[in-house]
Design a protein around this motif. Structure first.
Motif, PDB file in Angstrom:
ATOM      1  N   UNK A  71       0.741  -1.167   0.063  1.00 48.04           N
ATOM      2  CA  UNK A  71       0.031  -0.027  -0.099  1.00 48.04           C
ATOM      3  C   UNK A  71       0.706   1.261   0.123  1.00 48.04           C
ATOM      4  N   UNK A  72       1.878   1.182   0.893  1.00 42.80           N
ATOM      5  CA  UNK A  72       2.685   2.299   0.698  1.00 42.80           C
ATOM      6  C   UNK A  72       3.528   2.769  -0.460  1.00 42.80           C
ATOM      7  N   UNK A  73       3.814   1.390  -1.283  1.00 43.97           N
ATOM      8  CA  UNK A  73       4.308   1.505  -2.641  1.00 43.97           C
ATOM      9  C   UNK A  73       3.345   2.277  -3.530  1.00 43.97           C
ATOM     10  N   UNK A  74       2.128   1.873  -3.537  1.00 44.06           N
ATOM     11  CA  UNK A  74       1.057   2.525  -4.240  1.00 44.06           C
ATOM     12  C   UNK A  74       0.955   3.798  -3.988  1.00 44.06           C
ATOM     13  N   UNK A  75       0.890   4.375  -2.722  1.00 47.99           N
ATOM     14  CA  UNK A  75       0.692   5.653  -2.339  1.00 47.99           C
ATOM     15  C   UNK A  75       1.818   6.511  -2.935  1.00 47.99           C
ATOM     16  N   UNK A  76       2.857   5.884  -2.689  1.00 44.24           N
ATOM     17  CA  UNK A  76       4.302   6.889  -3.045  1.00 44.24           C
ATOM     18  C   UNK A  76       4.069   7.043  -4.559  1.00 44.24           C
ATOM     19  N   UNK A  77       3.820   6.180  -5.407  1.00 41.26           N
ATOM     20  CA  UNK A  77       3.655   6.236  -6.612  1.00 41.26           C
ATOM     21  C   UNK A  77       2.653   7.246  -7.144  1.00 41.26           C
ATOM     22  N   UNK A  78       1.335   7.215  -6.529  1.00 43.67           N
ATOM     23  CA  UNK A  78       0.269   8.008  -6.679  1.00 43.67           C
ATOM     24  C   UNK A  78       0.643   9.758  -6.259  1.00 43.67           C
ATOM     25  N   UNK A  79       1.320   9.714  -5.191  1.00 37.03           N
ATOM     26  CA  UNK A  79       1.723  11.058  -4.774  1.00 37.03           C
ATOM     27  C   UNK A  79       2.680  11.840  -5.786  1.00 37.03           C
ATOM     28  N   UNK A  80       3.451  11.066  -6.151  1.00 37.82           N
ATOM     29  CA  UNK A  80       4.569  11.607  -7.350  1.00 37.82           C
ATOM     30  C   UNK A  80       3.610  11.778  -8.702  1.00 37.82           C
ATOM     31  N   UNK A  81       2.911  11.064  -8.827  1.00 38.61           N
ATOM     32  CA  UNK A  81       2.223  11.234 -10.202  1.00 38.61           C
ATOM     33  C   UNK A  81       1.271  12.409 -10.247  1.00 38.61           C
ATOM     34  N   UNK A  82       0.560  12.553  -8.972  1.00 37.04           N
ATOM     35  CA  UNK A  82      -0.257  14.011  -8.643  1.00 37.04           C
ATOM     36  C   UNK A  82       0.708  15.315  -8.753  1.00 37.04           C
ATOM     37  N   UNK A  83       1.646  15.003  -8.011  1.00 40.53           N
ATOM     38  CA  UNK A  83       2.827  16.268  -8.010  1.00 40.53           C
ATOM     39  C   UNK A  83       3.255  16.637  -9.483  1.00 40.53           C
ATOM     40  N   UNK A  84       3.734  15.523 -10.219  1.00 32.89           N
ATOM     41  CA  UNK A  84       4.097  15.520 -11.667  1.00 32.89           C
ATOM     42  C   UNK A  84       3.016  16.128 -12.503  1.00 32.89           C
ATOM     43  N   UNK A  85       1.753  15.787 -12.409  1.00 34.65           N
ATOM     44  CA  UNK A  85       0.871  16.175 -13.254  1.00 34.65           C
ATOM     45  C   UNK A  85       0.196  17.453 -13.060  1.00 34.65           C
ATOM     46  N   UNK A  86       0.119  18.153 -11.821  1.00 37.29           N
ATOM     47  CA  UNK A  86      -0.133  19.108 -11.360  1.00 37.29           C
ATOM     48  C   UNK A  86       0.046  20.256 -12.384  1.00 37.29           C
ATOM     49  N   UNK A  87      -0.934  20.981 -12.838  1.00 38.20           N
ATOM     50  CA  UNK A  87      -0.760  22.092 -13.615  1.00 38.20           C
ATOM     51  C   UNK A  87      -0.515  21.894 -15.216  1.00 38.20           C
ATOM     52  N   UNK A  88      -0.429  20.693 -15.665  1.00 42.14           N
ATOM     53  CA  UNK A  88      -0.046  20.263 -16.867  1.00 42.14           C
ATOM     54  C   UNK A  88      -1.527  19.717 -17.476  1.00 42.14           C
ATOM     55  N   UNK A  89      -1.903  20.965 -18.346  1.00 38.79           N
ATOM     56  CA  UNK A  89      -3.218  20.841 -19.087  1.00 38.79           C
ATOM     57  C   UNK A  89      -3.168  20.019 -20.342  1.00 38.79           C
ATOM     58  N   UNK A  90      -1.969  20.438 -20.973  1.00 37.75           N
ATOM     59  CA  UNK A  90      -1.928  19.593 -22.287  1.00 37.75           C
ATOM     60  C   UNK A  90      -1.813  18.052 -22.519  1.00 37.75           C
ATOM     61  N   UNK A  91      -2.616  17.359 -23.077  1.00 39.27           N
ATOM     62  CA  UNK A  91      -2.855  15.931 -23.225  1.00 39.27           C
ATOM     63  C   UNK A  91      -1.609  15.290 -23.568  1.00 39.27           C
ATOM     64  N   UNK A  92      -1.005  15.853 -24.439  1.00 40.11           N
ATOM     65  CA  UNK A  92       0.192  15.181 -25.035  1.00 40.11           C
ATOM     66  C   UNK A  92       1.377  15.340 -23.839  1.00 40.11           C
ATOM     67  N   UNK A  93       1.679  16.418 -23.353  1.00 39.90           N
ATOM     68  CA  UNK A  93       2.522  16.604 -22.300  1.00 39.90           C
ATOM     69  C   UNK A  93       2.211  15.585 -20.913  1.00 39.90           C
ATOM     70  N   UNK A  94       0.784  15.450 -20.581  1.00 38.53           N
ATOM     71  CA  UNK A  94       0.369  14.936 -19.672  1.00 38.53           C
ATOM     72  C   UNK A  94       0.663  13.123 -19.875  1.00 38.53           C
ATOM     73  N   UNK A  95       0.305  12.833 -20.972  1.00 47.91           N
ATOM     74  CA  UNK A  95       0.547  11.416 -21.415  1.00 47.91           C
ATOM     75  C   UNK A  95       2.276  11.019 -21.431  1.00 47.91           C
ATOM     76  N   UNK A  96       2.951  12.016 -21.929  1.00 52.20           N
ATOM     77  CA  UNK A  96       4.463  11.722 -21.929  1.00 52.20           C
ATOM     78  C   UNK A  96       4.979  11.637 -20.251  1.00 52.20           C
TER      79      UNK A  96
END
Length: 275
Positions: free
Chosen positions: A139-164
């Motif tokens: 569960x810790x592993x999953x949450x760490x991955x989710x936290x990093x994903x949320x931080x990385x995607x914050x403010x990225x609206x362009x779908x191409x950039x989000x997918x990359x």
């Protein structure tokens, strides 16, 4: 990245006593650190991981305000001081590292206790058995991955950039993502051979799948991704990531080859021809 995250990073760095020492500890140019703290550049997920480790701060606190607050002495930059009530976290961190590097079935409670600087009795106090400890580590592993994903995607609206960005976060490469992949592959094995971890796997996989699906749907609506069954395409893409990742982790291919294969799929199948 939100202002709240940046403010917490600044608090952690300043509590460590020297921005120069923090920059050196995380392998980041001091100018880049200052710009990121001022909001003129974004911290990468890996940089946030390393800052959390270097300042003795929980990554969860940096990203969401949960967990341990930053340390308060410059000396703690080198040797973070564990508080009396953080035994559970130290046990979990030790278990996560040992499971990732040795494999679940080769890790003993005594090994976790030694790595966490505590006793086997203390480990058993917090976790009934190794199975319960594995559950929490997963569960810790999953949450760490989710936290990093949320931080990385914050403010990225362009779908191409989000997918990359999403695909880059799935690369089994580096001191953070490679151990996560090791644990994730062990989840697959445990889910196949027993039902105990299937629900955890299903929830985590569904969250990853839904994130990809929403990104593909947004890109199709914006006209930058090809039209069609986006759910089917999301299943193709997530399965491709899983298969290629296994190849990298087992030495059959390299991260560069995985990136090339994903780039070929996204440019030839997902993205609409600009012409």
């Amino acid at each position: 990245m939100t202002d709240d995250v940046r403010h917490r990073v600044r608090a952690a760095v300043d509590a460590a006593g020297s921005r120069r020492r923090v920059a050196a500890a995380v392998g980041l140019d001091e100018t880049k650190l200052s710009k990121a703290l001022a909001g003129r550049r974004r911290f990468t997920p890996d940089e946030l991981d390393r800052i959390a480790a270097a300042t003795g701060t929980d990554l969860a606190w940096l990203l969401r305000g949960d967990g341990a607050a930053p340390v308060t002495a410059a000396s703690d930059l080198i040797t973070p001081r564990p508080e009396p009530d953080d035994a559970r976290k130290r046990i979990l961190d030790a278990a996560w590292t040992l499971i990732a590097t040795r494999g679940y079935h080769r890790v003993r409670i005594a090994d976790v206790a030694e790595a966490a600087g505590t006793s086997s009795a203390t480990v058993h106090y917090h976790y009934a058995d190794k199975e319960a400890l594995l559950d929490e580590a997963l569960r810790h592993d999953v949450e760490l991955a989710h936290d990093r994903q949320a931080a990385a995607l914050a403010g990225i609206d362009d779908p191409v950039a989000r997918l990359e960005t999403l695909l880059d976060l799935q690369m089994p490469d580096g001191p953070v993502l490679e151990p996560e992949w090791s644990i994730w592959m062990q989840v697959w094995v445990e889910a196949v051979t027993g039902s105990r971890h299937r629900e955890l796997y299903a929830r985590a996989q569904d969250r990853w799948f839904r994130t990809v699906l929403l990104t593909l749907e947004a890109g199709a609506e914006a006209g930058v991704f090809t039209a069609g069954d986006q759910e089917l395409r999301a299943r193709q893409l997530t399965a491709l990531v899983d298969g290629l990742g296994v190849g990298v982790m087992t030495g059959a291919s390299t991260p560069a080859q995985m990136r090339a294969a994903l780039h070929d799929f996204t440019t030839s199948v997902v993205r609409k021809d600009p012409a």
